[in-house]
Scaffold this motif. Structure first.
Motif, mmCIF file in Angstrom:
data_model
loop_
_atom_site.group_PDB
_atom_site.id
_atom_site.type_symbol
_atom_site.label_atom_id
_atom_site.label_comp_id
_atom_site.label_asym_id
_atom_site.label_seq_id
_atom_site.Cartn_x
_atom_site.Cartn_y
_atom_site.Cartn_z
ATOM 1 N N ASP A 1 -30.706 -10.742 -23.139
ATOM 2 C CA ASP A 1 -30.072 -12.044 -22.923
ATOM 3 C C ASP A 1 -29.181 -11.940 -21.688
ATOM 4 O OD1 ASP A 1 -28.636 -14.344 -22.910
ATOM 5 O OD2 ASP A 1 -27.869 -14.170 -24.961
ATOM 6 N N LYS A 2 -29.688 -12.481 -20.575
ATOM 7 C CA LYS A 2 -28.933 -12.327 -19.333
ATOM 8 C C LYS A 2 -28.016 -13.505 -19.026
ATOM 9 C CE LYS A 2 -32.382 -9.250 -17.332
ATOM 10 N NZ LYS A 2 -33.537 -9.151 -16.435
ATOM 11 N N THR A 3 -27.926 -14.456 -19.971
ATOM 12 C CA THR A 3 -26.977 -15.550 -19.695
ATOM 13 C C THR A 3 -25.571 -14.980 -19.563
ATOM 14 O OG1 THR A 3 -27.372 -15.955 -22.030
ATOM 15 C CG2 THR A 3 -27.656 -17.838 -20.550
ATOM 16 N N PRO A 4 -24.911 -15.287 -18.465
ATOM 17 C CA PRO A 4 -23.577 -14.713 -18.280
ATOM 18 C C PRO A 4 -22.583 -15.261 -19.304
ATOM 19 C CG PRO A 4 -24.101 -16.242 -16.494
ATOM 20 C CD PRO A 4 -25.313 -16.164 -17.360
ATOM 21 N N ASN A 5 -21.617 -14.441 -19.673
ATOM 22 C CA ASN A 5 -20.566 -14.917 -20.567
ATOM 23 C C ASN A 5 -19.714 -15.953 -19.836
ATOM 24 O OD1 ASN A 5 -21.341 -13.137 -22.583
ATOM 25 N ND2 ASN A 5 -20.018 -11.512 -21.775
ATOM 26 N N VAL A 6 -19.212 -16.909 -20.604
ATOM 27 C CA VAL A 6 -18.338 -17.914 -20.001
ATOM 28 C C VAL A 6 -16.978 -17.268 -19.714
ATOM 29 C CG1 VAL A 6 -17.185 -20.124 -20.375
ATOM 30 C CG2 VAL A 6 -19.497 -19.720 -21.285
ATOM 31 N N ILE A 7 -16.544 -17.382 -18.484
ATOM 32 C CA ILE A 7 -15.230 -16.859 -18.132
ATOM 33 C C ILE A 7 -14.290 -18.037 -17.952
ATOM 34 C CG2 ILE A 7 -13.911 -15.526 -16.430
ATOM 35 C CD1 ILE A 7 -15.971 -13.908 -18.100
ATOM 36 N N LYS A 8 -13.325 -18.147 -18.846
ATOM 37 C CA LYS A 8 -12.448 -19.311 -18.817
ATOM 38 C C LYS A 8 -11.030 -18.857 -19.150
ATOM 39 C CE LYS A 8 -11.939 -23.623 -21.295
ATOM 40 N NZ LYS A 8 -12.067 -23.931 -22.713
ATOM 41 N N ARG A 9 -10.150 -19.000 -18.199
ATOM 42 C CA ARG A 9 -8.787 -18.538 -18.424
ATOM 43 C C ARG A 9 -8.129 -19.396 -19.499
ATOM 44 N NH1 ARG A 9 -4.127 -18.537 -13.813
ATOM 45 N NH2 ARG A 9 -2.461 -17.627 -15.076
ATOM 46 N N PRO A 10 -7.633 -18.778 -20.586
ATOM 47 C CA PRO A 10 -7.036 -19.587 -21.648
ATOM 48 C C PRO A 10 -5.848 -20.368 -21.107
ATOM 49 C CG PRO A 10 -7.306 -17.301 -22.353
ATOM 50 C CD PRO A 10 -7.572 -17.337 -20.885
ATOM 51 N N ILE A 11 -5.691 -21.590 -21.587
ATOM 52 C CA ILE A 11 -4.580 -22.418 -21.109
ATOM 53 C C ILE A 11 -3.271 -21.827 -21.598
ATOM 54 C CG2 ILE A 11 -3.514 -24.688 -21.270
ATOM 55 C CD1 ILE A 11 -6.514 -25.677 -21.731
ATOM 56 N N GLN A 12 -2.358 -21.660 -20.685
ATOM 57 C CA GLN A 12 -1.093 -21.022 -21.035
ATOM 58 C C GLN A 12 -0.033 -22.055 -21.348
ATOM 59 O OE1 GLN A 12 -0.768 -17.965 -21.588
ATOM 60 N NE2 GLN A 12 -2.708 -17.243 -20.750
ATOM 61 N N ILE A 13 0.708 -21.787 -22.395
ATOM 62 C CA ILE A 13 1.865 -22.631 -22.689
ATOM 63 C C ILE A 13 2.993 -22.103 -21.810
ATOM 64 C CG2 ILE A 13 3.466 -23.372 -24.487
ATOM 65 C CD1 ILE A 13 0.925 -22.126 -26.283
ATOM 66 N N SER A 14 3.611 -22.981 -21.059
ATOM 67 C CA SER A 14 4.599 -22.503 -20.084
ATOM 68 C C SER A 14 5.773 -21.855 -20.812
ATOM 69 C CB SER A 14 5.089 -23.660 -19.231
ATOM 70 O OG SER A 14 5.701 -24.598 -20.077
ATOM 71 N N ASN A 15 6.363 -20.904 -20.158
ATOM 72 C CA ASN A 15 7.482 -20.162 -20.726
ATOM 73 C C ASN A 15 8.657 -21.098 -21.015
ATOM 74 O OD1 ASN A 15 9.649 -18.474 -21.197
ATOM 75 N ND2 ASN A 15 8.743 -16.851 -19.938
ATOM 76 N N ASP B 1 -4.906 -12.734 -31.775
ATOM 77 C CA ASP B 1 -4.307 -13.852 -31.049
ATOM 78 C C ASP B 1 -4.117 -13.522 -29.569
ATOM 79 O OD1 ASP B 1 -4.190 -15.895 -32.788
ATOM 80 O OD2 ASP B 1 -2.087 -15.624 -33.365
ATOM 81 N N ILE B 2 -3.751 -12.291 -29.297
ATOM 82 C CA ILE B 2 -3.558 -11.892 -27.897
ATOM 83 C C ILE B 2 -4.871 -12.008 -27.122
ATOM 84 C CG2 ILE B 2 -3.139 -9.841 -26.454
ATOM 85 C CD1 ILE B 2 -0.772 -9.190 -28.231
ATOM 86 N N ILE B 3 -5.965 -11.615 -27.759
ATOM 87 C CA ILE B 3 -7.263 -11.737 -27.082
ATOM 88 C C ILE B 3 -7.578 -13.199 -26.795
ATOM 89 C CG2 ILE B 3 -9.757 -11.381 -27.327
ATOM 90 C CD1 ILE B 3 -8.999 -8.895 -29.079
ATOM 91 N N ARG B 4 -7.346 -14.055 -27.807
ATOM 92 C CA ARG B 4 -7.610 -15.484 -27.612
ATOM 93 C C ARG B 4 -6.766 -16.031 -26.461
ATOM 94 N NH1 ARG B 4 -6.772 -15.475 -33.440
ATOM 95 N NH2 ARG B 4 -8.816 -15.371 -34.452
ATOM 96 N N ASN B 5 -5.546 -15.537 -26.349
ATOM 97 C CA ASN B 5 -4.622 -16.094 -25.365
ATOM 98 C C ASN B 5 -4.715 -15.492 -23.977
ATOM 99 O OD1 ASN B 5 -3.030 -18.193 -26.608
ATOM 100 N ND2 ASN B 5 -2.287 -16.610 -27.996
ATOM 101 N N PHE B 6 -5.311 -14.309 -23.861
ATOM 102 C CA PHE B 6 -5.250 -13.639 -22.559
ATOM 103 C C PHE B 6 -6.584 -13.236 -21.953
ATOM 104 C CE2 PHE B 6 -0.966 -13.168 -24.157
ATOM 105 C CZ PHE B 6 -0.205 -13.445 -23.024
ATOM 106 N N SER B 7 -7.602 -13.023 -22.771
ATOM 107 C CA SER B 7 -8.868 -12.589 -22.176
ATOM 108 C C SER B 7 -9.723 -13.796 -21.818
ATOM 109 C CB SER B 7 -9.637 -11.691 -23.141
ATOM 110 O OG SER B 7 -10.948 -11.517 -22.629
ATOM 111 N N SER B 8 -10.087 -13.894 -20.564
ATOM 112 C CA SER B 8 -10.894 -15.043 -20.138
ATOM 113 C C SER B 8 -12.330 -14.935 -20.619
ATOM 114 C CB SER B 8 -10.866 -15.169 -18.610
ATOM 115 O OG SER B 8 -9.530 -15.278 -18.179
ATOM 116 N N GLU B 9 -12.731 -13.788 -21.150
ATOM 117 C CA GLU B 9 -14.061 -13.716 -21.769
ATOM 118 C C GLU B 9 -13.955 -13.842 -23.290
ATOM 119 O OE1 GLU B 9 -16.190 -10.053 -21.007
ATOM 120 O OE2 GLU B 9 -14.482 -8.804 -21.543
#
Lengths: 268, 603
Positions: free
Chosen positions: B302-316, B365-373
């Protein structure tokens, strides 16, 4: 025989409790600490912190507490906590031991109740003292002496509800390990009946065996297990309420898993 | 009132592409355990069945098992991590263990509960099927595949396709012995010469057209006797990948030693037969495989590339970012730049691979929030990589990792040693290698050795017995456990080897001398001291040792014998009266004795 066993109802679901509160047909007991209770609690709930109960849980004292919470023999009672149901279980069991027949556990924790946006406030309910009778149920209690003799019988199963590492380190000889975390599922303090039955069945915990539960010190985790067993249709359960702390203090024999450094596998 | 405003929104979890599980295997396992307990299933058949399903035996008891969960190509998704967190609390010891082969292990599980774990795993698409026993074990892939600046293409889809092809495949259910595939990104990050089949992705230009393929290495492996793998041919085109794999497995299946369990990995067959003969046999067999497949058998890559999407950050909330102490050190020793601009891969070091249930929970949760893959990759070193983290998010990620105790520095340096499970759970172990690895890491981080560039490419690996689960043979400084004795008093003792490596210049470490457990830390520090005194300016510990081992060093230290001479005084055992602690292994307060049960690798 109490109605817990008769009706098979162990927990009260959220919607039922809400309508019972609206109908004013229930006494809700919050067993968290007083400071937490004062901040907010399920509407109409009274407070009986577990520590308060444990400071003297003789039947005479429990009777007074029950009366002062406006509970008579006919009052339906629902107990809740914010500690995955373990503290609530210990209080419910105490009421059951006293002879109160209609006591159930809220199916979920207070945090979850709150996160669902359900009714809570900081108001203190007005409570009319009532008169409860005392008809003790010694058949749901195991003492150390009782346990020592029962252990030798083939039809008795002893369950340790502490965490696995504590069990490996030391336990009552012959006990089997069923950590309290195994009893819950996601938002519920107890698994579904079907899930619980399958788990227990795999372990050979079935049928008419007498089952005694214990945990570390005051019968909270094992109190939850006591109700878990009942929810799976195993009525013949007893709580060794003074648990492993007393067993050790009495210098009774213990067993451990030898020749392995399992503690070093923990990342704690 | 609404509750939603009390909770921070967490981005949705990325869902796994492949479901590796089969729920019916949970029911079947539960039934089989019952039959076994009732005596209706003999011990040997049951053990084979249990291992085939990924449940390994436990030290000194038949009541417990270890469940080894496979992470094909090392991929793990947030919901899967959350589930493993829950399962570890319910059925294990409240911690889980990342292995060196991209598995997650749950230890001290009651045999009767194993099926409940299978049930839980199937909710999130994971399996432990064929994680043990004589089957194709977890198919590994470099944690940097897809992001490594030195790679020619991403081999992850090929690793996944290979895992998929062989999982539950009848041809892989009863091999003479276990069989392992390692895919990598490049020479440096791989372990391709120390495995049955090792693969490096290669692109070949023919008539202006570029063609994908692999450099394939066969017959390597670490163990009681270790061998370096041989390269099959210059280039194996991708369409031959599966035919080659099948051909090699068929030869092994036919000719592998099914009697002598102690030496029946494929590397022994290759060694006994001689490489040239084995190589020829593979070519012939491959031609047969290619010609006799009734339908065209190909890997489903399966050569479909993974979706790379930077998770939306809640501002500090506080406005200005405050960067916590230790950030620069962590950034340097735990992260690498990716091919993709603005992104880094972040490595988390876990003490000897151990992680608590609550850390796993926080990690999801950290993966959901920080990894774009939206997922993580487990590594070869009992560790974990979070990839596609945007450079701008790194300080916040570091703060979050501190909160859950996963921000230890030195992940990519010598201060993150490997320790197999040793006497914490393994039947074969002679020493507590697991705890020793933790002790070394704690001490070396305290000494800030992770910040020393000279030490960054060296490695320390510790096995609790001569079998090589911790891969000590390819470590710069490797150790395997045994017992030492003064009169009637025993102590934990390790054989030390030096100069092993697993890169393009793969070689096995040379035996140096035996070091008592409680002397290992001072001995390693002494080796560093000798190196510092004799190194040339651009030397690292690894490159310097390489010169010594190969007899090319011209300082005072000309050979291993010179190092040995300096270390010898450090390893002389005191009497038990002089130093009672010397006679206790790490993590133990009773006198040391060797005690082992039956191993199951060979079962």
């Amino acid at each position: 025989m109490c109605c817990l066993t008769d009706s098979g109802k162990i927990t009260t679901d959220v919607d039922t409790l809400r309508s019972e509160i609206r109908d004013k047909s229930v006494r809700v007991i919050d067993v968290r600490r007083e400071v937490d209770y004062k901040q907010d609690h399920i509407s109409t709930a009274v407070n009986l912190p577990l520590a308060n109960l444990l400071s003297d849980d003789s039947p005479e004292r429990v009777l007074k507490l029950v009366n002062s919470m406006g509970i008579d023999d006919e009052t339906p009672v629902v107990v809740y906590d914010d500690t995955f149901g373990a503290l609530a279980s210990r209080v419910a069991w105490t009421l059951e031991y006293l002879g109160h027949s209609d006591v159930t556990l809220l199916e979920t924790t207070y945090s979850h109740w709150k996160s669902l946006g359900l009714e809570n406030d900081s108001a203190l309910p007005e409570v009319q003292t009532r008169e409860h009778s005392m008809k003790l149920h010694p058949e749901i209690l195991a003492t150390s002496d009782y346990l020592e003799s029962a252990k030798t019988r083939d039809d008795v199963i002893l369950i340790d509800n502490r965490e696995r590492l504590n069990f490996l380190e030391q336990h009552i000889p012959g006990a089997i390990s069923l950590p309290y975390r195994t009893l819950a599922s996601n938002d519920k303090i107890l698994r579904s009946k079907e899930d619980m039955k399958r788990l227990l069945d795999n372990r050979g915990i079935t049928g008419d065996s007498e089952i005694i539960t214990y945990c570390g010190s005051v019968g909270t985790l094992s109190g939850l297990a006591y109700y878990a067993l009942k929810s799976a249709g195993l009525p013949n359960a007893k709580l060794y309420v003074r648990s492993f702390k007393e067993w050790k203090n009495l210098e009774k024999p213990t067993e451990k898993q030898e020749d392995a450094n399992y503690w070093d596998l923990s990342a704690e | 009132m609404t509750i939603s405003d009390l909770k921070q929104t967490v981005p949705d979890s990325v869902k796994p592409k492949i479901n590796w599980s089969r729920i019916e295997e949970a029911d079947d396992f539960a039934k089989t355990v019952k039959l076994f307990r009732q005596g209706k299933y003999d011990e040997d058949s049951f053990r084979r069945y249990r291992l085939q399903h990924g449940a390994y035996g436990t030290r000194m008891t038949s009541d417990y098992a270890m469940v080894r969960i496979k992470l094909p190509a090392g991929e793990i998704y947030p919901d899967q991590i959350e589930k493993i967190s829950q399962l570890s609390e319910q059925y294990s010891i409240g911690s889980a263990h990342f292995s060196t082969r991209e598995n997650i292990q749950l230890h001290w599980v009651i045999l009767e509960d194993v099926s409940e774990i299978f049930r839980g795993l199937s909710e999130v698409g994971l399996t432990s099927r064929e994680a043990c026993g004589n089957s194709v074990r977890n198919v590994m892939c470099s944690p940097l595949s897809g992001v490594c600046p030195a790679e020619e293409f991403d081999s992850t889809p090929y690793a996944l396709a290979t895992a998929r092809f062989f999982l539950r495949n009848p041809m892989a259910q009863n091999l003479p012995r276990k069989f392992k595939f390692n895919f990598t990104c490049c020479e440096k990050h791989g372990m391709v010469r120390m495995v049955d089949v090792g693969l490096i992705p290669q692109i070949r230009e023919i008539d202006g057209l570029s063609q994908r393929g692999f450099k394939i290495f066969l017959g390597g492996g670490l163990g009681n006797r270790s061998f370096v793998g041989h390269q099959l041919e210059d280039f194996t085109p991708e369409e031959d990948l599966l035919y080659t794999s099948i051909a090699v497995m068929r030869i092994f299946d036919r000719l592998g030693d099914r009697k002598n369990l102690a030496r029946n990995r494929m590397r022994y067959l290759v060694n006994d037969m001689g490489w040239d003969k084995f190589q020829n046999l593979v070519f012939k067999e491959r031609a047969v495989v290619r010609a006799t497949q009734s339908v065209i058998t190909q890997l489903e890559v399966d050569k479909t590339p993974n979706v790379i999407k930077r998770p939306i950050q809640i501002s500090n909330e506080n406005g200005g970012e405050t960067i916590p102490d230790g950030y620069a050190r962590w950034l340097k020793t735990n992260t690498v730049k990716q091919t993709q601009e603005d992104y880094r891969s972040v490595f988390l070091t876990l003490e000897a691979g151990d992680i608590t249930a609550s850390q796993l929970h926080g990690l999801s949760d950290i993966i959901r929030n920080f990894s774009s893959e939206g997922m993580a990759r487990s590594g070869f070193e009992q560790n974990l990589a979070l990839r596609y983290v945007h450079e701008d998010d790194l300080p916040r990620l570091y703060s979050k990792l501190i909160e859950i105790g996963l921000a230890k520095s030195g992940a990519l340096t010598m201060t993150a040693p490997i320790g197999c499970s040793g006497t914490t759970s393994c039947n074969l172990a002679l020493t507590n290698s697991h705890r020793l690895a933790k002790e070394i890491q704690r001490k070396f981080l305290e000494l800030k050795l992770d910040e020393d560039d000279d030490l960054s490419d060296a490695s320390i690996k510790i096995s609790g017995c001569p079998n090589s689960c911790a891969q000590h043979g390819i470590a710069t400084l490797g150790f395997f456990g045994g017992g030492g004795r003064v009169g009637k008093d025993m102590y934990a003792n390790y054989q030390m080897s030096i100069g092993g490596r697993s890169d393009g210049d793969t070689m096995l470490g040379q035996t140096l001398l035996r070091i008592p457990a409680k002397r290992i830390i001072p001995v390693i520090l002494k080796v560093i001291e000798i190196f510092k005194a004799n190194k040339k300016s651009d030397d690292t510990l690894k490159s310097w040792i390489h010169r010594v081992v190969n007899g090319n060093e011209d300082s005072e230290i000309k050979s291993l014998a010179d190092i040995k001479k300096i270390l010898e005084p450090l390893v002389i055992p005191p009497t038990i009266e002089e130093d009672p602690d010397f006679y206790l292994d790490y993590g133990s307060d009773t006198s040391y004795h060797t005690k082992t049960g039956k191993g199951e690798c060979a079962a």
